[in-house]
Design a protein around this motif. Structure first.
Motif, PDB file in Angstrom:
ATOM      1  N   LEU C  30       0.824  -1.205   0.000  1.00  0.00           N
ATOM      2  CA  LEU C  30       0.000   0.000   0.000  1.00  0.00           C
ATOM      3  C   LEU C  30       0.858   1.254   0.000  1.00  0.00           C
ATOM      4  CD1 LEU C  30      -2.534  -1.461   2.459  1.00  0.00           C
ATOM      5  CD2 LEU C  30      -3.003  -0.726   0.132  1.00  0.00           C
ATOM      6  N   PHE C  33       1.978   1.865  -3.401  1.00  0.00           N
ATOM      7  CA  PHE C  33       0.932   2.508  -4.172  1.00  0.00           C
ATOM      8  C   PHE C  33       0.891   4.008  -3.918  1.00  0.00           C
ATOM      9  CE2 PHE C  33      -2.199   1.472  -7.049  1.00  0.00           C
ATOM     10  CZ  PHE C  33      -2.340   0.096  -7.118  1.00  0.00           C
ATOM     11  N   MET C  34       1.055   4.367  -2.640  1.00  0.00           N
ATOM     12  CA  MET C  34       1.025   5.800  -2.331  1.00  0.00           C
ATOM     13  C   MET C  34       2.180   6.523  -2.998  1.00  0.00           C
ATOM     14  SD  MET C  34       0.027   5.871   1.636  1.00  0.00           S
ATOM     15  CE  MET C  34      -0.842   4.496   2.308  1.00  0.00           C
ATOM     16  N   GLU C  37       1.229   7.388  -6.331  1.00  0.00           N
ATOM     17  CA  GLU C  37       0.391   8.587  -6.347  1.00  0.00           C
ATOM     18  C   GLU C  37       1.234   9.838  -6.268  1.00  0.00           C
ATOM     19  OE1 GLU C  37      -2.649   8.378  -7.129  1.00  0.00           O
ATOM     20  OE2 GLU C  37      -2.380   6.217  -7.136  1.00  0.00           O
ATOM     21  N   VAL C  68      -8.739  11.328 -13.463  1.00  0.00           N
ATOM     22  CA  VAL C  68      -9.743  10.273 -13.670  1.00  0.00           C
ATOM     23  C   VAL C  68      -9.066   8.911 -13.739  1.00  0.00           C
ATOM     24  CG1 VAL C  68     -11.428   9.379 -15.276  1.00  0.00           C
ATOM     25  CG2 VAL C  68     -11.316  11.835 -14.826  1.00  0.00           C
ATOM     26  N   VAL C  69      -8.088   8.826 -14.556  1.00  0.00           N
ATOM     27  CA  VAL C  69      -7.421   7.530 -14.764  1.00  0.00           C
ATOM     28  C   VAL C  69      -6.723   7.078 -13.493  1.00  0.00           C
ATOM     29  CG1 VAL C  69      -5.641   6.347 -16.061  1.00  0.00           C
ATOM     30  CG2 VAL C  69      -7.184   7.896 -17.225  1.00  0.00           C
ATOM     31  N   ALA C  70      -6.149   8.003 -12.751  1.00  0.00           N
ATOM     32  CA  ALA C  70      -5.519   7.622 -11.486  1.00  0.00           C
ATOM     33  C   ALA C  70      -6.535   7.032 -10.544  1.00  0.00           C
ATOM     34  CB  ALA C  70      -4.832   8.833 -10.863  1.00  0.00           C
ATOM     35  N   ALA C  71      -7.691   7.629 -10.522  1.00  0.00           N
ATOM     36  CA  ALA C  71      -8.728   7.084  -9.649  1.00  0.00           C
ATOM     37  C   ALA C  71      -9.077   5.668 -10.058  1.00  0.00           C
ATOM     38  CB  ALA C  71      -9.952   7.985  -9.714  1.00  0.00           C
ATOM     39  N   ALA C  72      -9.323   5.481 -11.334  1.00  0.00           N
ATOM     40  CA  ALA C  72      -9.662   4.134 -11.797  1.00  0.00           C
ATOM     41  C   ALA C  72      -8.543   3.166 -11.488  1.00  0.00           C
ATOM     42  CB  ALA C  72      -9.939   4.178 -13.307  1.00  0.00           C
ATOM     43  N   VAL C  74      -6.321   3.265  -9.125  1.00  0.00           N
ATOM     44  CA  VAL C  74      -6.244   2.943  -7.703  1.00  0.00           C
ATOM     45  C   VAL C  74      -7.303   1.933  -7.346  1.00  0.00           C
ATOM     46  CG1 VAL C  74      -6.660   3.890  -5.421  1.00  0.00           C
ATOM     47  CG2 VAL C  74      -5.139   5.062  -6.994  1.00  0.00           C
ATOM     48  N   VAL C  75      -8.495   2.113  -7.898  1.00  0.00           N
ATOM     49  CA  VAL C  75      -9.589   1.182  -7.593  1.00  0.00           C
ATOM     50  C   VAL C  75      -9.181  -0.233  -7.980  1.00  0.00           C
ATOM     51  CG1 VAL C  75     -11.862   0.494  -8.376  1.00  0.00           C
ATOM     52  CG2 VAL C  75     -11.437   2.849  -7.681  1.00  0.00           C
ATOM     53  N   VAL C  76      -8.800  -0.369  -9.204  1.00  0.00           N
ATOM     54  CA  VAL C  76      -8.471  -1.721  -9.673  1.00  0.00           C
ATOM     55  C   VAL C  76      -7.256  -2.262  -8.934  1.00  0.00           C
ATOM     56  CG1 VAL C  76      -7.741  -3.053 -11.666  1.00  0.00           C
ATOM     57  CG2 VAL C  76      -9.469  -1.305 -11.926  1.00  0.00           C
ATOM     58  N   LEU C  78      -6.108  -1.601  -5.946  1.00  0.00           N
ATOM     59  CA  LEU C  78      -6.410  -2.019  -4.583  1.00  0.00           C
ATOM     60  C   LEU C  78      -7.281  -3.266  -4.591  1.00  0.00           C
ATOM     61  CD1 LEU C  78      -6.811   1.370  -2.738  1.00  0.00           C
ATOM     62  CD2 LEU C  78      -4.926  -0.240  -2.673  1.00  0.00           C
ATOM     63  N   GLY C  79      -8.146  -3.386  -5.581  1.00  0.00           N
ATOM     64  CA  GLY C  79      -8.895  -4.633  -5.682  1.00  0.00           C
ATOM     65  C   GLY C  79      -7.964  -5.824  -5.821  1.00  0.00           C
ATOM     66  N   ILE C  80      -6.968  -5.693  -6.655  1.00  0.00           N
ATOM     67  CA  ILE C  80      -6.012  -6.786  -6.805  1.00  0.00           C
ATOM     68  C   ILE C  80      -5.275  -7.039  -5.505  1.00  0.00           C
ATOM     69  CG2 ILE C  80      -3.922  -7.481  -7.989  1.00  0.00           C
ATOM     70  CD1 ILE C  80      -4.859  -5.936 -10.404  1.00  0.00           C
TER      71      ILE C  80
END
Lengths: 222, 630, 101
Positions: C30, C33-34, C37, C68-72, C74-76, C78-80
């Motif tokens: 995590l 990931f940050m 960002e 927008v793309v960063a948001a998407a 992050v979603v995917v 973090l799902g993984i």
């Protein structure tokens, strides 16, 4: 606008403070042992960047930055941190991969030095004419100019990102759901990839750890 | 009648084809009769062609015909055709005639052999190749025949190939022939490059284009080829080993026909030889030396066939000596007589071997005169002929040669005379040991007495009788005091410009002839005296002579061993270490490189991110370099 | 009134390299990931700076889409992360090394 040669005092002060916040937040992210502390440092950085956006007359973007990035994305991070265990601490001092730290420091130093050298010595602005539309022509508000550009010149990209968001949501749902009992184990990546060294049995409900909020199908049928 | 001369070659080829297709089914003895009939047919055609040639006047006895075009490549035009003149007619006559007799003989000799039909296949193919060689009207077709007889000789010598010694002997024969063939081929190249054609008539018409150096080179190269085929120094030691083959093979190929091919070749190119007196001297010396060396070796051999084969080498040495002297007619005369009496001697030896159940050691024969009367009688004729006792054919032929040599070089004549004594001596030794004296064959072998020797069947006796008659009466062809008639006038148009005729007066000729006869009688009596009683005389059979003057050992040490060492070197070092090392080394290098590169695949995402950072640094560095130094 | 663009760019470069360093050094997925960002933000800052320097709205449009793309993403992402590390004691990137050659 490249009109003024000397920046004013308020501007410089704003810049300095924002820069300090940004950099300290960034360093905080990479140094914190606790993941929650890292997320909060990230928030600080994002706020600093938003302030700089306003400083550069990108008002809409500053607001969107706060709302989307700091408001939604970081919150999502925190959710996942909670899900996977909030009080786990990573041992930052230890580095199992040989040579990783020195090489990393060297490479980023080269990269930074190179960019700084370029930034100081090269000529950036070419003076080319605005392609997408000028920021200041017509004294329209920033939102107006930005919206006009997005909905006319870059309409296709806009629609594509809309589709992308839908796909992302669907994908996230699929990825994160638990398999039902009658599906074979090992589908959709439910099993951890490197299972063997841990010795964890592929037991669906043996794990009692940080709450899995999904409906306990298994408990019903058990 | 001469127009059908090509049948002389085609009939044996047809026999070969028939036997290949149906020989095994025909079996013993019908396959043999098929082969014999083919060659007899060939002889009949030869007689008809002879009649046809004789009906022409002497200057017009020259028939040439081309049958088809074989090679047309740029400047090289080779047609397959025949040239029928007195020389090739003579060769064809005795080749086909003696071959027919030996085919008949082989029906009896090879009876019971499991590969009976294969023998006649090879024999027929051999006759075809030999006739092709003799009749060819250009050097390349002659070379085809040359190679053909070589390969048939190889097959026939190693006929009983299960024996290692026979297989090796076949290989040795072929390889020595091959060395000679190199000479033939290079001579062909030289002739073609200078004259532009390989056709015999064209070559002789334009032989001046060779130049004197070219003529010497061609002559010496063809001498090398002849030395290989006719077993002269330095390529003669394959012929003794070739005695591993069945005795009819030894008689046909290694006495009467193939080994004369070299002499025939040299006679054919006599006009080129005439351009180079130096080459002629070399030929004469080689011939004389070979005759002498082989005669000394023959005095010490124990095997009956080995004595005869060294005798062959020696007699061919005489022929080559005659060629080197320019006395071509004398050489051909000796060749014809030699075919008769040497063929007879070999077939007689075969009869002895057959009768004694494959015993070839002279020391274990003896007293066969009363047990094998026909063999004994015919062998006696052959012995007297080769020893040079008048009035047998050998006397006339040999004295013809020696008379001519005397004119050219008294030293060589003396050498020839010494060789004549030795010839008489060793042949008498053979005769006495084999046919007279005690019955040594009866000595117990492994505890039991061998069975009595038996006389051969009529298929084997008949050729012996025919050859005996010819060996006795063959001298009629050319009696020295009537030079102008008979054989000499028949052959002289062929050698029109180059013939060396002894110009001695008749008186000198008689003296020389008497010397020859006396010398022969001396040799015969010495041998009779020495060998009549005792058989064991080691001082007269020194190891040096028994071991062929250590010639084989010399070649082995100088050529054989270094060759093997080089082959071993090539196999272990060049092939094993260098080439295999390079190939395997390439594989090993790839393997090591791969395992080295594999270390980058750690599986850790952070290491891969490090790779990305490395790329980032590289790109930035590149951009900086472009900005600063462009 | 305005600050020279180079300062912003140098700040963005510094932010980017700090993010890169963190990505290379930290093991917690995590936090990695940050750091990503952070790098995205550095890029956004550069784009906006160039938009101002060149007077071109296109830079800000890019930032819009990057958000927008960063948001998407992050979603995917973090799902993984959730899918993989659901049952792990420590969510460490170093545990996924089965593709070792």
């Amino acid at each position: 606008m490249l009109g003024a040669v000397h920046p004013t005092i308020p501007d410089s002060l704003t810049f300095a403070v924002s820069a300090a916040v940004i950099l300290s937040g960034a360093i905080g992210v990479i140094v914190s042992r606790n993941a929650v502390h890292a997320a909060l440092s990230l928030v600080a950085t994002l706020f600093g960047v938003a302030v700089l956006f306003i400083e550069e007359q990108a008002d809409f973007l500053a607001v969107v930055q706060i709302i989307v990035y700091a408001g939604a994305i970081v919150v999502l991070f925190l959710f996942v941190i909670m899900f996977l265990g909030v009080d786990r601490r990573e041992n930052v001092a230890d580095e199992p991969l040989r040579g990783q730290r020195p090489m990393a420091l060297l490479l980023v130093a080269i990269a930074l030095g190179g960019v700084v050298a370029l930034g100081v010595s090269a000529h950036w602005a070419t003076g080319a004419r605005a392609v997408a539309g000028s920021t200041t022509a017509g004294h329209h508000p920033n939102v107006y100019v930005l919206g006009k550009s997005v909905f006319t010149t870059y309409l296709f990209a806009f629609e594509a990102t809309a589709a992308l968001l839908v796909i992302a949501v669907v994908g996230a749902v699929v990825l994160a759901r638990r398999p039902r009992m009658d599906e074979a184990a090992g589908l959709t990546g439910d099993e951890p990839v490197a299972d063997e060294p841990d010795g964890d049995p592929a037991d669906p409900v043996a794990e009692s750890g940080a709450g899995d909020g999904s409906p306990t199908h298994e408990e019903v049928s058990r | 009648m001469v127009h059908a001369a090509y049948l002389m070659a085609l009939l044996p080829l047809a026999g070969f084809a028939v036997l290949v297709a149906a020989g095994r089914r025909l079996g013993d003895p019908w396959a043999g009769w098929v082969g014999t009939v083919a060659v007899v047919g060939s002889f009949v055609v030869a007689c008809i062609a002879l009649a046809g040639l004789l009906s022409e006047p002497a200057s017009a006895r020259h028939f040439s015909a081309n049958y088809f075009s074989w090679i047309t490549v740029g400047g090289l035009q080779v047609k397959v055709g025949i040239l029928l003149d007195p020389l090739s007619m003579t060769m064809c006559m005795f080749v086909t005639g003696v071959s027919a007799l030996i085919h008949l003989y082989s029906i009896g000799y090879m009876k019971g052999d499991p590969e009976f039909s294969k023998f006649f296949i090879y024999l027929n193919l051999f006759v075809f190749s030999m006739v092709l060689l003799v009749l060819a009207n250009n050097l390349l077709v002659m070379f085809v025949g040359w190679e053909g007889v070589g390969v048939c000789s190889y097959w026939l010598v190693s006929f009983w190939h299960e024996r290692d010694s026979a297989a090796s002997a076949g290989k040795k024969a072929f390889i020595y022939n091959r060395v000679g063939d190199v000479g033939f081929l290079i001579a062909l190249f030289l002739i073609f490059s200078k004259v532009g054609s390989l056709d015999l008539t064209t070559i002789f018409a334009h032989r001046g284009a060779l130049g004197s150096a070219g003529a010497t080179a061609v002559a010496l190269l063809l001498l090398l080829a002849a030395a290989g085929k006719s077993a002269q120094i330095p390529l003669f030691n394959w012929l003794p080993d070739a005695m591993e083959g069945p005795t009819p093979v030894s008689a046909l190929i290694h006495a009467a026909t193939m080994v004369t091919a070299g002499v025939y070749l040299l006679c054919r190119v006599n006009s080129i030889l005439a351009l180079s007196p130096d080459a002629m001297w070399v030929i004469a010396i080689i011939g004389g030396a070979t005759a002498f060396v082989a005669a000394t070796i023959a005095t010490s051999q124990q095997d009956i066939k080995k004595v005869l084969v060294f005798s062959t080498v020696s007699q061919i040495g005489y022929m080559v000596l005659a060629v080197g002297t320019g006395a071509y007619i004398a050489a051909i005369f000796l060749m014809v007589a030699h075919a008769f009496y040497k063929g007879l001697l070999f077939l007689g030896a075969g009869s002895v071997i057959h009768g004694l159940h494959d015993e070839q050691d002279l020391k274990r024969m003896g007293g066969l005169a009363r047990l094998l009367p026909w063999t004994y009688g015919t062998f006696l004729v052959g012995w007297l002929a080769i020893a040079g006792i008048p009035p047998f054919s050998g006397f006339w032929a040999k004295s013809d040669v020696l008379a001519n040599v005397y004119q050219k070089s008294p030293a060589l004549w003396a050498l020839g005379l010494v060789t004549a004594i030795l010839t008489a001596y060793y042949m008498t030794r053979l005769f006495v040991l084999a046919f007279r004296g005690d019955d040594r064959w009866a000595a117990a072998v492994d505890g039991h007495r061998p069975s009595d020797p038996h006389e051969s069947p009529w298929v084997m006796r008949a050729p012996l009788v025919v050859l005996a008659v010819l060996a006795f009466a063959g001298g009629i062809l050319d009696l020295p005091w009537v030079h102008r008639d008979g054989f000499a006038s028949w052959l002289s148009p062929v050698f029109a410009h180059t013939l060396y005729l002894a110009h001695e007066g008749a008186g000198l000729q008689v003296v020389l002839a008497v010397i020859d006869a006396v010398v022969a009688v001396i040799g015969v009596s010495i041998a009779f005296a020495l060998w009549r009683r005792s058989v064991d005389k080691p001082t007269l059979e020194p190891a040096f002579l028994q071991r062929v003057w250590y010639w084989d050992d010399f070649y082995d040490a100088v050529i054989g061993r270094p060759g093997q060492a080089m082959a071993r070197f090539a196999a272990t070092v060049v092939d094993g270490r260098i080439i295999d090392g390079a190939v395997n080394g390439a594989a090993a290098a790839v393997r090591k490189g791969a395992s080295g590169v594999r270390r980058f695949q750690t599986g850790y995402v952070r290491n891969y991110a490090l790779g990305i950072a490395l790329g980032l640094a590289a790109v930035i560095a590149f951009v900086i370099s472009r900005v600063w130094w462009s | 009134m305005s600050i020279p663009g180079q300062w912003y760019l140098i700040l963005a470069a510094a932010l980017f390299t700090i993010g890169a360093l963190g990505l290379l050094i930290r093991r917690n997925v995590l936090v990695m990931f940050m750091c990503i960002e952070l790098m995205l933000n550095a890029a956004n800052l550069s784009f906006v700076t160039f938009s101002r320097m060149l007077g071109d709205i296109g830079g800000q449009v890019v930032v819009f889409f990057v958000l927008v793309v960063a948001a998407a993403e992050v979603v995917v992402g973090l799902g993984i992360v959730v899918a993989i590390f659901r049952r792990r004691a420590n969510a460490s990137a170093d545990d996924l090394h089965v593709l070792k050659g």
